[in-house]
Motif scaffolding. Structure first.
Motif, PDB file in Angstrom:
ATOM      1  N   ASP A 131     -18.170 -36.808 -39.747  1.00 14.03           N
ATOM      2  CA  ASP A 131     -16.752 -36.459 -39.874  1.00 14.03           C
ATOM      3  C   ASP A 131     -16.513 -35.476 -41.010  1.00 14.03           C
ATOM      4  O   ASP A 131     -15.532 -34.743 -41.010  1.00 14.03           O
ATOM      5  CB  ASP A 131     -15.909 -37.719 -40.087  1.00 14.03           C
ATOM      6  N   ARG A 170     -30.430 -52.881 -55.937  1.00 10.70           N
ATOM      7  CA  ARG A 170     -29.014 -52.677 -56.277  1.00 10.70           C
ATOM      8  C   ARG A 170     -28.292 -53.989 -55.936  1.00 10.70           C
ATOM      9  O   ARG A 170     -27.985 -54.265 -54.769  1.00 10.70           O
ATOM     10  CB  ARG A 170     -28.440 -51.510 -55.450  1.00 10.70           C
ATOM     11  N   GLU A 213     -15.462 -44.143 -42.076  1.00 12.82           N
ATOM     12  CA  GLU A 213     -15.849 -45.307 -42.869  1.00 12.82           C
ATOM     13  C   GLU A 213     -15.551 -46.627 -42.195  1.00 12.82           C
ATOM     14  O   GLU A 213     -16.015 -47.670 -42.648  1.00 12.82           O
ATOM     15  CB  GLU A 213     -15.104 -45.251 -44.202  1.00 12.82           C
ATOM     16  N   GLY A 256     -25.380 -44.222 -46.549  1.00 16.11           N
ATOM     17  CA  GLY A 256     -24.530 -45.054 -45.687  1.00 16.11           C
ATOM     18  C   GLY A 256     -25.277 -46.146 -44.951  1.00 16.11           C
ATOM     19  O   GLY A 256     -24.797 -46.674 -43.961  1.00 16.11           O
ATOM     20  N   LYS A 257     -26.480 -46.506 -45.459  1.00 12.12           N
ATOM     21  CA  LYS A 257     -27.307 -47.543 -44.796  1.00 12.12           C
ATOM     22  C   LYS A 257     -26.582 -48.873 -44.643  1.00 12.12           C
ATOM     23  O   LYS A 257     -26.523 -49.431 -43.553  1.00 12.12           O
ATOM     24  CB  LYS A 257     -28.560 -47.796 -45.641  1.00 12.12           C
ATOM     25  N   THR A 258     -26.049 -49.367 -45.788  1.00 12.40           N
ATOM     26  CA  THR A 258     -25.416 -50.694 -45.757  1.00 12.40           C
ATOM     27  C   THR A 258     -24.236 -50.695 -44.790  1.00 12.40           C
ATOM     28  O   THR A 258     -24.057 -51.626 -44.003  1.00 12.40           O
ATOM     29  CB  THR A 258     -24.971 -51.067 -47.186  1.00 12.40           C
ATOM     30  N   THR A 259     -23.458 -49.635 -44.845  1.00 19.00           N
ATOM     31  CA  THR A 259     -22.318 -49.524 -43.924  1.00 19.00           C
ATOM     32  C   THR A 259     -22.817 -49.505 -42.479  1.00 19.00           C
ATOM     33  O   THR A 259     -22.231 -50.138 -41.605  1.00 19.00           O
ATOM     34  CB  THR A 259     -21.534 -48.211 -44.226  1.00 19.00           C
ATOM     35  N   GLN A 297     -22.221 -56.315 -51.052  1.00 19.28           N
ATOM     36  CA  GLN A 297     -21.571 -55.403 -50.077  1.00 19.28           C
ATOM     37  C   GLN A 297     -21.908 -55.832 -48.642  1.00 19.28           C
ATOM     38  O   GLN A 297     -21.026 -55.931 -47.791  1.00 19.28           O
ATOM     39  CB  GLN A 297     -22.077 -53.977 -50.335  1.00 19.28           C
ATOM     40  N   GLY A 338     -27.160 -43.968 -50.969  1.00 18.27           N
ATOM     41  CA  GLY A 338     -25.809 -43.462 -50.736  1.00 18.27           C
ATOM     42  C   GLY A 338     -25.585 -42.783 -49.390  1.00 18.27           C
ATOM     43  O   GLY A 338     -24.510 -42.250 -49.134  1.00 18.27           O
ATOM     44  N   LYS A 361     -21.678 -39.638 -41.670  1.00 14.68           N
ATOM     45  CA  LYS A 361     -20.711 -38.715 -42.290  1.00 14.68           C
ATOM     46  C   LYS A 361     -20.539 -37.420 -41.492  1.00 14.68           C
ATOM     47  O   LYS A 361     -20.298 -36.352 -42.067  1.00 14.68           O
ATOM     48  CB  LYS A 361     -21.109 -38.426 -43.743  1.00 14.68           C
TER      49      LYS A 361
HETATM   50  N1  LIG Z   1     -16.755 -40.466 -44.129  1.00 10.54           N
HETATM   51  C1  LIG Z   1     -17.783 -41.282 -43.954  1.00 10.54           C
HETATM   52  N2  LIG Z   1     -18.197 -42.055 -44.954  1.00 10.54           N
HETATM   53  C2  LIG Z   1     -19.242 -42.881 -44.741  1.00 10.54           C
HETATM   54  C3  LIG Z   1     -19.892 -42.932 -43.494  1.00 10.54           C
HETATM   55  N3  LIG Z   1     -20.904 -43.832 -43.588  1.00 10.54           N
HETATM   56  C4  LIG Z   1     -20.860 -44.318 -44.845  1.00 10.54           C
HETATM   57  N4  LIG Z   1     -19.870 -43.748 -45.554  1.00 10.54           N
HETATM   58  C5  LIG Z   1     -19.502 -43.973 -46.939  1.00 10.54           C
HETATM   59  O1  LIG Z   1     -20.597 -43.581 -47.745  1.00 10.54           O
HETATM   60  C6  LIG Z   1     -20.650 -44.357 -48.906  1.00 10.54           C
HETATM   61  C7  LIG Z   1     -22.062 -44.909 -49.115  1.00 10.54           C
HETATM   62  O2  LIG Z   1     -22.314 -45.885 -48.129  1.00 10.54           O
HETATM   63  P1  LIG Z   1     -23.321 -47.108 -48.363  1.00 10.54           P
HETATM   64  O3  LIG Z   1     -23.380 -47.845 -47.086  1.00 10.54           O
HETATM   65  O4  LIG Z   1     -22.986 -47.867 -49.586  1.00 10.54           O
HETATM   66  O5  LIG Z   1     -24.649 -46.317 -48.600  1.00 10.54           O
HETATM   67  P2  LIG Z   1     -26.133 -46.875 -48.814  1.00 10.54           P
HETATM   68  O6  LIG Z   1     -27.034 -45.928 -48.153  1.00 10.54           O
HETATM   69  O7  LIG Z   1     -26.232 -48.301 -48.423  1.00 10.54           O
HETATM   70  O8  LIG Z   1     -26.264 -46.723 -50.354  1.00 10.54           O
HETATM   71  P3  LIG Z   1     -27.356 -47.406 -51.313  1.00 10.54           P
HETATM   72  O9  LIG Z   1     -27.226 -48.873 -51.118  1.00 10.54           O
HETATM   73  O10 LIG Z   1     -26.906 -46.954 -52.673  1.00 10.54           O
HETATM   74  O11 LIG Z   1     -28.660 -46.885 -50.923  1.00 10.54           O
HETATM   75  C8  LIG Z   1     -19.587 -45.436 -48.760  1.00 10.54           C
HETATM   76  O12 LIG Z   1     -18.421 -45.049 -49.456  1.00 10.54           O
HETATM   77  C9  LIG Z   1     -19.297 -45.427 -47.272  1.00 10.54           C
HETATM   78  O13 LIG Z   1     -17.975 -45.826 -46.983  1.00 10.54           O
HETATM   79  C10 LIG Z   1     -19.422 -42.069 -42.437  1.00 10.54           C
HETATM   80  O14 LIG Z   1     -19.926 -42.009 -41.300  1.00 10.54           O
HETATM   81  N5  LIG Z   1     -18.359 -41.267 -42.725  1.00 10.54           N
END
Ligand SMILES: Nc1nc2c(ncn2[C@@H]2O[C@H](COP(=O)(O)OP(=O)(O)OP(=O)(O)O)[C@@H](O)[C@H]2O)c(=O)[nH]1
Length: 556
Positions: free
Chosen positions: A324, A214, A350, A186-189, A220, A184, A322
């Motif tokens: 921001d 996952r 985001e 934000g790796k995938t993003t 995604q 969570g 994040k």
């Molecule tokens: N405000 C904000 N939200 C972010 C940022 N980067 C990611 N997010 C949000 O954080 C949430 C998690 O992002 P993911 O990319 O799904 O995280 P992940 O690390 O891949 O999660 P897993 O696959 O569960 O390990 C999403 O709702 C994104 O939109 C950021 O820089 N700012």
């Protein structure tokens, strides 16, 4: 001429402050006003938020994952406010001493701890700032509180790694970026954001979906890949992550991709299985960069994570997401110092485009909210030598400001940046429209062309031109201007002398000048015809000497 007048005065007030700090109250008050207004103008010009009367930091938005609710977070606002109270305690102080910085240093310490910076980092920081603030490298012309801002700013930059830490690209074959991090964060993003960023640099990218735990993560990534316009390599959830990464690399080589970005699975917390898996992926593809993605909102915990991932698998840097939503700043400030690894990128929203390289100096300026003031004062000092400033001040006071000084001032304006930027820094000049600025720039060039054909003696003693029609005619002919235009220029120089004297007098004496009033009167002066009763009534005795000179000049 107005801008040149105001600039000359600001330089002179710097000179006064340098020479006798204890006597420079009015001058420094004026400079302080000047600095405060400068900061505001520049911030307003840069920040759409400020233009609409908000703090520049209030524009940051964070959309919560579930509710889609827009939460406003004042980025590092808490820290900025905490530090402000430290500077305020130094108002009226002439020089920084061990004694008078004790209390501001306590404020800084408190502000950093509240920002969730780790205690050992805070201790080292405070020690280093105290030492440098009381040390020898005094910045001439800068007030003690601004001096402390500068020391803190430099230390913050160092704390965050000094220079920007660029991505490393492979010398041959595709550059492989392995992304790791907890669930969570934000790796995938970040995978998609990074691909978007690299595409803008002209690199072709491929994303590799190695998060097999996952299932939604693969979907995604596929959706994000489409959005950014980069291919996504995946083998579903059955294959081993290390094998997927290896095959992805083969595919990238066939497709001649410049960069592949490998998305890996996160866990709720650090565990052995995750670390082992990452080690295997790393061994399989030998990445150029291993970047740990951490959530800025976890503060100093993020710095601790960077440290333990580095110990376990060996990483090359971190990406802070994040930002921001982070009002404290502890993570940004602690990561490098705690882990020894630089932050390479920051995510601050985001949207796909919300990822940028981490610039320690820009971040320090954001935290302090005062970067513009310092950079202006530094720049002013760079181009205005102490001796020049003293000399100019003497000339202004003895009404000897001449065409050489005028040229020096305009050249200084050129060195300090564009006229338009500068004009916004001058209190009272902020209401000038872009069209007026363009006009002023044109006028300066126009005047310069006349000054350039004057003899050295004429530039030194404008009276020579005031007294001799022949000389004015010659300057007109050599510069391709009319005699009337040359006469106007000479008259303007005398007006400028008078105006500067009035302002300098006010700065050195009882009150600081009201720039709005002065600029207004200067405009009125230009509008009223030379030699009219209105003009004489308005300026009276103060300008007697100049008026006498001008009258003599007009009679000829
Ligand atoms: N405000 C904000 N939200 C972010 C940022 N980067 C990611 N997010 C949000 O954080 C949430 C998690 O992002 P993911 O990319 O799904 O995280 P992940 O690390 O891949 O999660 P897993 O696959 O569960 O390990 C999403 O709702 C994104 O939109 C950021 O820089 N700012």
């Amino acid at each position: 001429m107005e801008a040149t007048t105001a600039l000359a005065l600001s330089s002179s007030s710097l000179a006064t402050a340098r020479r006798s700090p204890e006597k420079a109250t009015a001058a420094s008050l004026s400079l302080r006003r000047f600095s405060a207004t400068t900061s505001l103008h520049l911030r307003a010009a840069r920040s759409p938020a400020l233009r609409s009367h908000q703090s520049p930091f209030q524009g940051w938005r964070r959309r919560g994952r579930a509710g889609g609710l827009v939460v406003r977070a004042e980025m590092f606002g808490q820290l900025t406010t905490g530090l402000e109270s430290a500077w305020n305690k130094l108002r009226g102080v002439d020089v920084l001493t061990k004694e008078n910085i004790a209390e501001p240093m306590r404020d800084i310490r408190r502000a950093l701890l509240e920002a969730d910076v780790s205690l050992p980092v805070v201790r080292r920081f405070i020690e280093s700032v105290s030492e440098k603030a009381v040390g020898t490298d005094v910045i001439r012309g800068v007030r003690p509180d601004q001096q402390l801002v500068k020391v803190v700013s430099d230390e913050l930059v160092q704390l965050m790694g000094g220079e920007v830490s660029d991505l490393v690209f492979a010398k041959s074959g595709p550059t492989i970026i392995l992304l790791a991090g907890l669930q969570g964060v934000g790796k995938t993003t970040v995978c998609a954001k990074l691909a978007f960023y690299l595409k803008k640099l002209g690199k072709s990218c491929m994303l590799v979906a190695a998060d097999v735990y996952r299932p939604a993560a693969i979907d995604q990534l596929t959706i994000l890949g489409k959005k950014v316009g980069v291919p996504v390599y995946s083998e579903g959830t059955e294959a081993k992550p290390s094998q997927i990464a290896k095959n992805g690399l083969k595919e990238a080589k066939v497709n001649k991709a410049d960069v592949i970005i490998v998305d890996t699975a996160g866990r709720l917390q650090v565990d052995k299985a995750m670390m082992n898996e990452l080690k295997e992926v790393k061994k399989a593809v030998n990445p150029t960069e291993v970047l740990l993605v951490v959530d800025a909102m976890t503060g100093q915990e993020a710095a601790g994570l960077v440290s333990s991932f580095n110990d376990e698998i060996g990483i090359t840097g971190a990406i802070l997401t994040k930002l921001d939503g982070d009002s404290r700043g502890g993570a940004a400030l602690s990561v490098k110092e705690v882990s020894g690894k630089p932050i390479k990128f920051v995510g601050q929203g985001e949207r796909i485009e919300d990822l940028e390289p981490f610039y320690p100096d820009r971040m320090a300026q954001r935290i302090l909210g005062m970067g513009d003031v310092l950079s202006f004062v530094e720049k002013a000092q760079e181009v205005m030598r102490q001796e020049d400033a003293d000399e100019l001040q003497k000339k202004i006071l003895s009404a000897k400001f001449n065409f050489n000084d005028f040229l020096k001032q305009t050249q200084m304006i050129a060195k300090m940046g564009s006229f338009s930027r500068l004009i916004g820094m001058i209190p009272g000049m902020n209401k000038v429209t872009p069209a007026q600025i363009r006009e002023a720039e044109k006028n300066l060039k126009f005047m310069e062309s006349m000054i350039n054909v004057m003899t050295l003696e004429e530039r030194e003693r404008p009276e020579l031109l005031a007294e001799s029609r022949e000389r004015r005619k010659r300057v007109a002919k050599d510069s391709g201007k009319t005699e009337q235009q040359v006469s106007q220029l000479v008259a303007q120089l005398f007006q400028m002398r008078a105006k500067m004297q009035k302002m300098m007098g006010a700065m050195q004496g009882k009150e600081s000048p009201d720039m709005d009033e002065l600029m207004g009167s200067m405009k009125a002066e230009e509008q009223s015809a030379a030699g009219t009763g209105r003009r004489r009534r308005k300026y009276g005795n103060l300008r007697q000497r100049q008026l006498d000179a001008m009258r003599g000049f007009r009679r000829r």
